[in-house]
Design a protein around this motif. Structure first.
Motif, PDB file in Angstrom:
ATOM      1  N   LEU A 194      -8.729   3.021  -1.289  1.00  0.00           N
ATOM      2  CA  LEU A 194      -8.040   2.216  -2.296  1.00  0.00           C
ATOM      3  C   LEU A 194      -6.548   2.157  -1.976  1.00  0.00           C
ATOM      4  O   LEU A 194      -5.918   3.200  -1.742  1.00  0.00           O
ATOM      5  N   VAL A 195      -5.981   0.964  -1.971  1.00  0.00           N
ATOM      6  CA  VAL A 195      -4.547   0.797  -1.721  1.00  0.00           C
ATOM      7  C   VAL A 195      -3.789   1.127  -3.001  1.00  0.00           C
ATOM      8  O   VAL A 195      -4.038   0.509  -4.044  1.00  0.00           O
ATOM      9  N   THR A 196      -2.895   2.103  -2.945  1.00  0.00           N
ATOM     10  CA  THR A 196      -2.149   2.493  -4.143  1.00  0.00           C
ATOM     11  C   THR A 196      -0.691   2.038  -4.114  1.00  0.00           C
ATOM     12  O   THR A 196      -0.011   2.104  -5.135  1.00  0.00           O
ATOM     13  N   VAL A 197      -0.224   1.593  -2.974  1.00  0.00           N
ATOM     14  CA  VAL A 197       1.142   1.056  -2.872  1.00  0.00           C
ATOM     15  C   VAL A 197       1.156  -0.101  -1.893  1.00  0.00           C
ATOM     16  O   VAL A 197       0.552  -0.015  -0.806  1.00  0.00           O
ATOM     17  N   MET A 198       1.806  -1.195  -2.273  1.00  0.00           N
ATOM     18  CA  MET A 198       2.272  -2.213  -1.313  1.00  0.00           C
ATOM     19  C   MET A 198       3.745  -2.407  -1.649  1.00  0.00           C
ATOM     20  O   MET A 198       4.084  -2.679  -2.803  1.00  0.00           O
ATOM     21  N   ALA A 199       4.616  -2.255  -0.651  1.00  0.00           N
ATOM     22  CA  ALA A 199       6.052  -2.324  -0.940  1.00  0.00           C
ATOM     23  C   ALA A 199       6.797  -2.790   0.302  1.00  0.00           C
ATOM     24  O   ALA A 199       6.361  -2.552   1.431  1.00  0.00           O
ATOM     25  N   ARG A 200       7.942  -3.460   0.070  1.00  0.00           N
ATOM     26  CA  ARG A 200       8.676  -4.042   1.189  1.00  0.00           C
ATOM     27  C   ARG A 200      10.158  -3.706   1.074  1.00  0.00           C
ATOM     28  O   ARG A 200      10.717  -3.690  -0.008  1.00  0.00           O
ATOM     29  N   ASN A 201      10.781  -3.470   2.200  1.00  0.00           N
ATOM     30  CA  ASN A 201      12.225  -3.198   2.178  1.00  0.00           C
ATOM     31  C   ASN A 201      13.043  -4.295   2.861  1.00  0.00           C
ATOM     32  O   ASN A 201      14.218  -4.102   3.166  1.00  0.00           O
ATOM     33  N   GLY A 202      12.420  -5.442   3.092  1.00  0.00           N
ATOM     34  CA  GLY A 202      13.146  -6.543   3.719  1.00  0.00           C
ATOM     35  C   GLY A 202      13.098  -6.485   5.241  1.00  0.00           C
ATOM     36  O   GLY A 202      13.548  -7.407   5.918  1.00  0.00           O
ATOM     37  N   VAL A 203      12.554  -5.401   5.770  1.00  0.00           N
ATOM     38  CA  VAL A 203      12.351  -5.234   7.214  1.00  0.00           C
ATOM     39  C   VAL A 203      10.870  -4.931   7.463  1.00  0.00           C
ATOM     40  O   VAL A 203      10.199  -5.621   8.215  1.00  0.00           O
ATOM     41  N   ASP A 204      10.390  -3.901   6.773  1.00  0.00           N
ATOM     42  CA  ASP A 204       8.990  -3.488   6.901  1.00  0.00           C
ATOM     43  C   ASP A 204       8.212  -3.722   5.611  1.00  0.00           C
ATOM     44  O   ASP A 204       8.761  -3.583   4.507  1.00  0.00           O
ATOM     45  N   PHE A 205       6.952  -4.032   5.802  1.00  0.00           N
ATOM     46  CA  PHE A 205       5.998  -4.036   4.700  1.00  0.00           C
ATOM     47  C   PHE A 205       5.204  -2.746   4.830  1.00  0.00           C
ATOM     48  O   PHE A 205       4.710  -2.442   5.918  1.00  0.00           O
ATOM     49  N   GLY A 206       5.078  -1.969   3.782  1.00  0.00           N
ATOM     50  CA  GLY A 206       4.334  -0.720   3.862  1.00  0.00           C
ATOM     51  C   GLY A 206       3.248  -0.626   2.809  1.00  0.00           C
ATOM     52  O   GLY A 206       3.417  -1.125   1.697  1.00  0.00           O
ATOM     53  N   ILE A 207       2.145   0.001   3.193  1.00  0.00           N
ATOM     54  CA  ILE A 207       1.116   0.300   2.203  1.00  0.00           C
ATOM     55  C   ILE A 207       0.800   1.790   2.263  1.00  0.00           C
ATOM     56  O   ILE A 207       1.102   2.479   3.242  1.00  0.00           O
ATOM     57  N   ARG A 208       0.195   2.259   1.172  1.00  0.00           N
ATOM     58  CA  ARG A 208      -0.321   3.626   1.112  1.00  0.00           C
ATOM     59  C   ARG A 208      -1.747   3.576   0.561  1.00  0.00           C
ATOM     60  O   ARG A 208      -2.077   2.726  -0.252  1.00  0.00           O
ATOM     61  N   LEU A 209      -2.583   4.473   1.060  1.00  0.00           N
ATOM     62  CA  LEU A 209      -3.943   4.582   0.543  1.00  0.00           C
ATOM     63  C   LEU A 209      -4.042   5.813  -0.350  1.00  0.00           C
ATOM     64  O   LEU A 209      -3.337   6.804  -0.120  1.00  0.00           O
ATOM     65  N   SER A 210      -4.955   5.749  -1.293  1.00  0.00           N
ATOM     66  CA  SER A 210      -5.164   6.905  -2.166  1.00  0.00           C
ATOM     67  C   SER A 210      -5.471   8.167  -1.373  1.00  0.00           C
ATOM     68  O   SER A 210      -4.992   9.256  -1.700  1.00  0.00           O
ATOM     69  N   GLY A 211      -6.219   8.008  -0.299  1.00  0.00           N
ATOM     70  CA  GLY A 211      -6.724   9.178   0.422  1.00  0.00           C
ATOM     71  C   GLY A 211      -5.812   9.739   1.496  1.00  0.00           C
ATOM     72  O   GLY A 211      -6.184  10.721   2.159  1.00  0.00           O
ATOM     73  N   LEU A 212      -4.636   9.153   1.705  1.00  0.00           N
ATOM     74  CA  LEU A 212      -3.751   9.613   2.774  1.00  0.00           C
ATOM     75  C   LEU A 212      -2.316   9.672   2.280  1.00  0.00           C
ATOM     76  O   LEU A 212      -1.834   8.740   1.643  1.00  0.00           O
ATOM     77  N   ASP A 213      -1.613  10.747   2.608  1.00  0.00           N
ATOM     78  CA  ASP A 213      -0.218  10.854   2.205  1.00  0.00           C
ATOM     79  C   ASP A 213       0.676  10.295   3.314  1.00  0.00           C
ATOM     80  O   ASP A 213       1.370  11.039   3.997  1.00  0.00           O
ATOM     81  N   ALA A 214       0.630   8.985   3.489  1.00  0.00           N
ATOM     82  CA  ALA A 214       1.361   8.369   4.600  1.00  0.00           C
ATOM     83  C   ALA A 214       1.626   6.897   4.305  1.00  0.00           C
ATOM     84  O   ALA A 214       0.953   6.286   3.488  1.00  0.00           O
ATOM     85  N   TRP A 215       2.641   6.355   4.971  1.00  0.00           N
ATOM     86  CA  TRP A 215       2.921   4.921   4.924  1.00  0.00           C
ATOM     87  C   TRP A 215       2.326   4.258   6.169  1.00  0.00           C
ATOM     88  O   TRP A 215       2.367   4.844   7.249  1.00  0.00           O
ATOM     89  N   PHE A 216       1.849   3.059   6.048  1.00  0.00           N
ATOM     90  CA  PHE A 216       1.405   2.250   7.184  1.00  0.00           C
ATOM     91  C   PHE A 216       2.173   0.940   7.113  1.00  0.00           C
ATOM     92  O   PHE A 216       2.080   0.220   6.120  1.00  0.00           O
ATOM     93  N   VAL A 217       2.933   0.691   8.153  1.00  0.00           N
ATOM     94  CA  VAL A 217       3.905  -0.395   8.064  1.00  0.00           C
ATOM     95  C   VAL A 217       3.684  -1.441   9.145  1.00  0.00           C
ATOM     96  O   VAL A 217       3.080  -1.190  10.185  1.00  0.00           O
ATOM     97  N   ALA A 218       4.201  -2.623   8.843  1.00  0.00           N
ATOM     98  CA  ALA A 218       4.210  -3.750   9.776  1.00  0.00           C
ATOM     99  C   ALA A 218       5.417  -4.592   9.401  1.00  0.00           C
ATOM    100  O   ALA A 218       5.968  -4.448   8.301  1.00  0.00           O
ATOM    101  N   PRO A 219       5.874  -5.478  10.282  1.00  0.00           N
ATOM    102  CA  PRO A 219       7.053  -6.276   9.938  1.00  0.00           C
ATOM    103  C   PRO A 219       6.840  -7.104   8.669  1.00  0.00           C
ATOM    104  O   PRO A 219       5.771  -7.688   8.477  1.00  0.00           O
ATOM    105  N   ALA A 220       7.853  -7.129   7.807  1.00  0.00           N
ATOM    106  CA  ALA A 220       7.794  -7.924   6.575  1.00  0.00           C
ATOM    107  C   ALA A 220       7.882  -9.403   6.934  1.00  0.00           C
ATOM    108  O   ALA A 220       8.588  -9.792   7.861  1.00  0.00           O
ATOM    109  N   ALA A 221       7.151 -10.223   6.182  1.00  0.00           N
ATOM    110  CA  ALA A 221       7.053 -11.655   6.481  1.00  0.00           C
ATOM    111  C   ALA A 221       8.250 -12.437   5.947  1.00  0.00           C
ATOM    112  O   ALA A 221       8.932 -12.007   5.017  1.00  0.00           O
ATOM    113  N   VAL A 222       8.480 -13.571   6.564  1.00  0.00           N
ATOM    114  CA  VAL A 222       9.352 -14.583   5.979  1.00  0.00           C
ATOM    115  C   VAL A 222       8.485 -15.377   5.013  1.00  0.00           C
ATOM    116  O   VAL A 222       7.331 -15.691   5.307  1.00  0.00           O
TER     117      VAL A 222
END
Lengths: 471, 471
Positions: free
Chosen positions: A303-331
């Motif tokens: 389950l995705v518990t976070v989707m968040a962007r800082n203007g450079v990276d888009f990051g998500i977090r899953l319920s089952g992992l204490d980590a960010w997974f990032v990719a470039p944020a879109a225009v």
């Protein structure tokens, strides 16, 4: 009629041109909307096939989703971040999105950090503020590391008042800063005198006034209010006209019945809130954060518990992992205010995608046909966006019903596996900031979470190890 | 492929069974939704054919419709009926719908008349009030004869405060009483102590307080507010949640900035308004009355300027004729509150169908999918109701756009000729009163204006003479 007398009925999978010959001969073919899992990445597809059948993940997701569904976010107070948000000692500024260094931040976020330093009195000029931050004497951390969220630049500094939203069905608490209105505001990177003055008024007058009002209310359940707003054309991310009005009414009645408040401060506070149809956004975000934190931390859950962007990276977090997974944020493709276009736009920015993570915002767009005048598209697209999300969610939240879809619940609980399997990306309604600090909002539009975040997250979960992408 | 090789394509007009043979042979037929004009009344149909082509009527309707479109209803004040409504001298009580004698009135309307007599202090007991009314010492006249409207029983007596809504694009003014909330209230025929006490509080406290607030506002344009509410799930007849909230916000901010008001009275007044999501209805009605009166009085026009019910008769008025055309009021099919059913229901009652007359309410139901939970049906029915009304209206009002129908204007300006021609009856969302005085609202539903009113009106217009049906 026997089968042989009928025309052939053909279902075409793959390239549409496969059926061209058939059509030229007068035949008909139905196109199946299908694409290979994991965008054709065979290794990822194989991994996914194993995860789709894993009973540990199914059980974990059921548990996480049940916690999300049963969460009861209640507005219980307004205090300064220093008083209530964990870990706000000393010189610290929280920002939106996944972790990022000062030097990598986008223009609006840098501008907003400097504004917060001025507001806190840690520096007297922008140059001094910049020097202080560059010297490493101001800690910069994601809101999400502090149970908090913030729209756009997402800046929360210790003296700022925050909404306190408690999950009455659990023990987690979520926080969000106060909405400053439109135009030149800190969350779009503005940091001039008027911005700092407004922040001071918010912390000196509005925050304490709202604190007393919320006490008088004795807590305000937010899910029923959001559900009501969904029946009134809001999707409680980029359209909060109804929710802001419903909140205003509750606050005004409580304020008028209180004997502990200064009439001038009440009048100023309520006039400020009345002038801002986006005022509820920050409270919607805190409510969604409280729901998603309730679902966080179930081992093996996709389950995705976070989707968040800082203007450079888009990051998500899953319920089952204490980590960010990032990719470039879109225009973002959207509707721009007169005089602006995609060339002026910052990349995808802000923690407000917590609303989509919780099944509202873009996921509840069917509730909000009027929003297309703000974010683009047609009311039909709005319905289609909601329907499409059903393919990637664990269920529908019956607490948030959508009148235009016969009062079915909003699709909720993004399963990262299904995103990867279908290639259907979570839809997000968002504001668009100017890429330079301080200009402000220049439009709004619809964007999608990048697939690479989900691929990385699923890979990490499959490995059963902390992922290499972890920051 | 040549024509001879294709299957026959059949359009069936009339009874569906005409096409049964064809279907049994494996053929297909499209049903044309058509029925003879004037429900098969040949004389009326012939008369109608002549009127449909009459350039005087076309020109008159264009003029009347333009006046409707350009009307600008502005809330300019709150005063007692005695002070502002024309002809409110002495013992007079206004009621909803077309003219009716005391002895013919339905239960709720009689109960409400007696309540008004008590409220005015013209009698001390219900028995004395009844004797006074039966002796003919209280004039009973339709609200519509006094530029006024009232929901359900529609009672306005001289001491009651009324909304004053001025057409800024013309010289007409419309009036409506104040919404008392739900439950035991005068407009449903209740007349006990709590009802009279509430009416006194409304006239002593709320009315004067709102009078000052509206003065402070310096007038409030109602069409933009109604248009905004249509984008927020209201149809501003039976759903006014958004409009009531928008109004509340304007009133609260103005009240808090005023130095001329008593804080306790402001708190009481705003708390009362905040507790009633139907509060805006009466203002919506006054705005619609102001728009329709602007369109009234254009000779030869077949534009419907009034639809109103007194619980016994349904009456309409045309712009081009100074007369009522009546037919028996319908029993309403709808959703009943627990414990009640059609046997308990009063017939169609109230002036609130002025909203449908002005293109909102049932005509704007496409804006309000959530209302089907209150009046019955599905969101699809709500869209269909709006679309169907396009067949009987002179145009679409671009001031009132409907997001779910791609922001097209609401169908507006009922042409009595088209109602007769198509047999499509104006749809009305309505509350349902108990048939006995004082029980209150027992449900809500959807009803239609009876065709006989339109037949009579068109006949009278054709005759070019005051009609025999005139009351």
């Amino acid at each position: 009629m026997t089968l042989i007398q009928q025309k052939p009925v053909v279902i075409n999978v793959g390239l549409a041109s496969f059926a061209d010959n058939l059509r030229q001969c007068g035949g008909e073919a139905l196109e199946l909307q299908w694409q290979p899992p994991a965008e054709g990445d065979i290794a990822a597809g194989w991994m996914l096939a194993q995860l789709m059948a894993d009973p540990r993940i199914e059980a974990a997701n059921a548990e996480a989703y049940a916690r999300y569904l049963s969460a009861q976010p209640v507005l219980t107070g307004v205090s300064t971040a220093r008083e209530v948000v964990p870990g706000m000692d000393g010189r610290i500024v929280l920002h939106s999105g996944p972790p990022i260094e000062w030097g990598d931040m986008c223009g609006p976020q840098q501008g907003a950090v400097l504004g917060a330093v001025l507001f806190e009195g840690w520096a007297r000029s922008l140059d001094d503020a910049r020097a202080l931050v560059e010297s490493g004497q101001v800690r910069l951390e994601p809101c999400h590391h502090h149970a908090a969220v913030g729209p756009m630049a997402g800046i929360i500094s210790p003296s700022m008042p925050v909404w306190v939203v408690r999950n009455a069905a659990g023990d987690n608490v979520a926080y969000c800063n106060m909405n400053e209105g439109l135009g030149r505001v800190l969350r779009f990177g503005a940091n001039g005198d008027e911005v700092i003055q407004r922040l001071r008024w918010i912390s000196d007058t509005m925050g304490p006034t709202l604190g007393v009002i919320v006490e008088e209310l004795g807590g305000l359940e937010l899910k029923p209010l959001m559900a009501q707003a969904l029946h009134m054309g809001d999707e409680v991310h980029n359209r909060n006209a109804a929710a802001s009005g419903l909140l205003f009414r509750r606050l005004a009645v409580a304020a008028l019945q209180s004997t502990r408040l200064d009439a001038r401060k009440v009048a100023e506070t309520l006039a400020f809130i009345a002038g801002n149809d986006h005022f509820f956004l920050n409270l919607s975000m805190a409510a969604c954060k409280a729901m998603m934190d309730a679902a966080h931390g179930v081992p093996h859950s996709t389950l995705v518990t976070v989707m968040a962007r800082n203007g450079v990276d888009f990051g998500i977090r899953l319920s089952g992992l204490d980590a960010w997974f990032v990719a470039p944020a879109a225009v973002i493709d959207g509707l721009f205010f007169p005089g602006y276009g995609p060339d002026h736009a910052a990349r995808d920015l802000g923690d407000s995608a917590i609303t989509e993570t919780a099944g509202v915002g873009g996921f509840a767009m069917a509730a909000s046909p009027a929003i297309v005048q703000f974010v683009g598209g047609t009311p039909r697209d709005a319905l289609a966006n909601t329907r499409r999300m059903l393919h990637i969610t664990l269920g529908q939240n019956s607490a948030f019903t959508l009148p235009a879809l016969d009062f079915t619940g909003t699709p909720a609980g993004i399963d990262a596996r299904r995103v990867l399997d279908t290639g259907i990306l979570p839809v997000i309604n968002t504001g668009i900031a100017h890429k330079e600090a301080g200009v402000g909002q220049i439009g709004a539009g619809i964007t999608h979470a990048p697939l690479a975040c989900f691929t990385a997250a699923i890979r990490a979960l499959a490995a059963g190890l902390p992922p290499s992408q972890q920051k």
